[in-house]
Design a protein around this motif. Structure first.
Motif, short mmCIF file in Angstrom:
data_model
loop_
_atom_site.label_atom_id
_atom_site.label_comp_id
_atom_site.label_asym_id
_atom_site.label_seq_id
_atom_site.Cartn_x
_atom_site.Cartn_y
_atom_site.Cartn_z
N UNK A 80 0.89 -1.11 0.15
CA UNK A 80 0.06 -0.09 -0.04
C UNK A 80 0.83 1.30 0.12
N UNK A 81 0.71 2.09 -0.87
CA UNK A 81 1.20 3.56 -1.02
C UNK A 81 0.54 4.57 0.10
N UNK A 82 1.09 4.45 1.23
CA UNK A 82 0.77 5.35 2.40
C UNK A 82 1.29 6.52 2.65
N UNK A 83 0.79 7.71 2.67
CA UNK A 83 1.62 8.90 3.39
C UNK A 83 1.00 9.28 4.71
N UNK A 84 2.01 10.17 5.16
CA UNK A 84 1.22 10.52 6.52
C UNK A 84 1.57 11.82 6.82
N UNK A 85 0.72 12.52 7.56
CA UNK A 85 0.95 14.05 7.60
C UNK A 85 0.43 14.34 9.07
N UNK A 86 1.24 14.88 9.80
CA UNK A 86 1.22 15.24 11.29
C UNK A 86 0.25 16.71 11.50
N UNK A 109 -11.87 -0.55 6.79
CA UNK A 109 -12.59 0.65 6.87
C UNK A 109 -12.66 1.63 5.62
N UNK A 110 -11.40 1.59 5.02
CA UNK A 110 -11.26 2.35 3.84
C UNK A 110 -11.81 1.74 2.53
N UNK A 111 -11.90 0.26 2.56
CA UNK A 111 -12.23 -0.41 1.37
C UNK A 111 -11.15 -0.57 0.33
N UNK A 112 -9.79 -0.45 1.05
CA UNK A 112 -8.64 -0.37 0.04
C UNK A 112 -8.21 -1.75 -0.05
N UNK A 113 -8.07 -2.53 -1.37
CA UNK A 113 -7.41 -3.58 -1.67
C UNK A 113 -6.03 -3.82 -1.65
N UNK A 114 -5.45 -4.89 -1.04
CA UNK A 114 -3.94 -4.98 -0.96
C UNK A 114 -3.51 -5.19 -2.34
N UNK A 115 -2.25 -4.57 -2.57
CA UNK A 115 -1.67 -4.74 -3.84
C UNK A 115 -1.05 -5.92 -4.02
N UNK A 116 -0.45 -6.46 -2.96
CA UNK A 116 0.17 -7.90 -2.57
C UNK A 116 -0.60 -9.04 -2.29
N UNK A 117 -0.99 -10.01 -3.29
CA UNK A 117 -1.83 -11.02 -3.01
C UNK A 117 -0.96 -12.19 -2.44
#
Length: 272
Positions: A171-177, A264-272
């Motif tokens: 998953x390509x996840x960014x984060x913002x404080x 919760x977000x309904x995001x599918x994993x890229x790695x199966x």
């Protein structure tokens, strides 16, 4: 009660350790000393392992538990001479699968953690690089390429969660404080507004946040309970006002946090 547990493999040992840890976790009243021994791939290494296992038996007064994913039968036979209680993970599951599928397995070393699927491997590496490049709000102009953007106060678990999702799921996840300045304005930063559908909030109990921040900056205003309570309260108000889904991370592991976010977000994993 104390026992020794070995996770032994002629590959990385990840499979033996992962499944073994899951099984041992069901025995909460027993304290295990857990030892991972990867790449036991020669008879000489197997003989050395037998000595380690027998020493553990002598020290503990009871035989160690051994979870193994050894493919080579000669090496397995040597290990079987030890005093340990062996659980062959592959045979437990592969034999029934072979019967059901009417096919023989390859019994190859390191199949699940090799670069055999180069596309999957590159997906994982790119996701990790993305998480590192887009950590802590350092960059925001690549948010259009993000699958998720985690937001929350400093030290609530955003970075380790992003890295875990990258490593485990691609998953390509960014984060913002969210800073005190953001809270004073009582609105989302402009960089986040345009990607609101990707936002997921992390929050945490103020007393736990205080303890974590004290390890980083002891006796500072940043780590004070009053400051932590203020930040958490204001951020939770922002999540509620902006209708941003969120999770309190206080009592969850990074594995649990990641799984809950994806559901919760309904995001599918890229790695199966």
């Amino acid at each position: 009660m104390k026992r020794t547990a070995f996770f032994i493999s002629d590959g990385t040992g990840i499979t033996a350790e992962t499944l073994g840890q899951s099984l041992l976790a069901q025995f909460e009243n027993i304290q295990f000393q857990k030892l991972t021994r990867p790449y036991i791939d020669t008879p000489a290494k197997a003989q050395a392992m037998v000595q380690q296992i027998d020493l553990a038996t002598e020290r503990d007064g009871c035989r160690p538990i051994i979870f193994d994913t050894i493919v080579n039968q000669e090496i397995r036979d040597i290990l079987a001479q030890s005093s340990g209680f062996m659980i062959d993970i592959f045979s437990c599951f592969l034999s029934p699968l072979e019967q059901e599928l009417s096919a023989s397995s390859s019994y190859s070393v390191g199949k699940s953690h090799a670069i055999g699927h180069s596309a999957n491997y590159m997906e994982r590496i790119e996701a990790v690089n993305f998480a590192l490049d887009n950590d802590d709000g350092a960059r925001t102009h690549y948010y259009d390429k993000a699958d998720l953007i985690l937001v929350g106060v400093s030290r609530c678990g955003k970075t380790p969660t992003c890295l875990y999702m990258a490593m485990q799921y691609g998953i390509r996840a960014a984060n913002y404080p969210l800073t005190e300045e953001d809270m004073e304005r009582l609105q989302l930063p402009a960089a986040l507004k345009v990607h609101k559908q990707k936002l997921f909030g992390l929050t945490i109990d103020p007393d736990r946040l205080t303890a974590i921040r004290h390890e980083r900056k002891p006796n500072s205003r940043y780590a004070s309970f009053a400051q932590c309570e203020f930040e958490v309260r204001e951020v939770e108000k922002l999540f509620q006002r902006e209708n941003i889904p969120c999770l309190n991370t206080t009592h969850f592991s990074v594995e649990e946090i990641s799984a809950k976010i994806l559901v919760e977000m309904g995001v599918e994993r890229r790695l199966k």
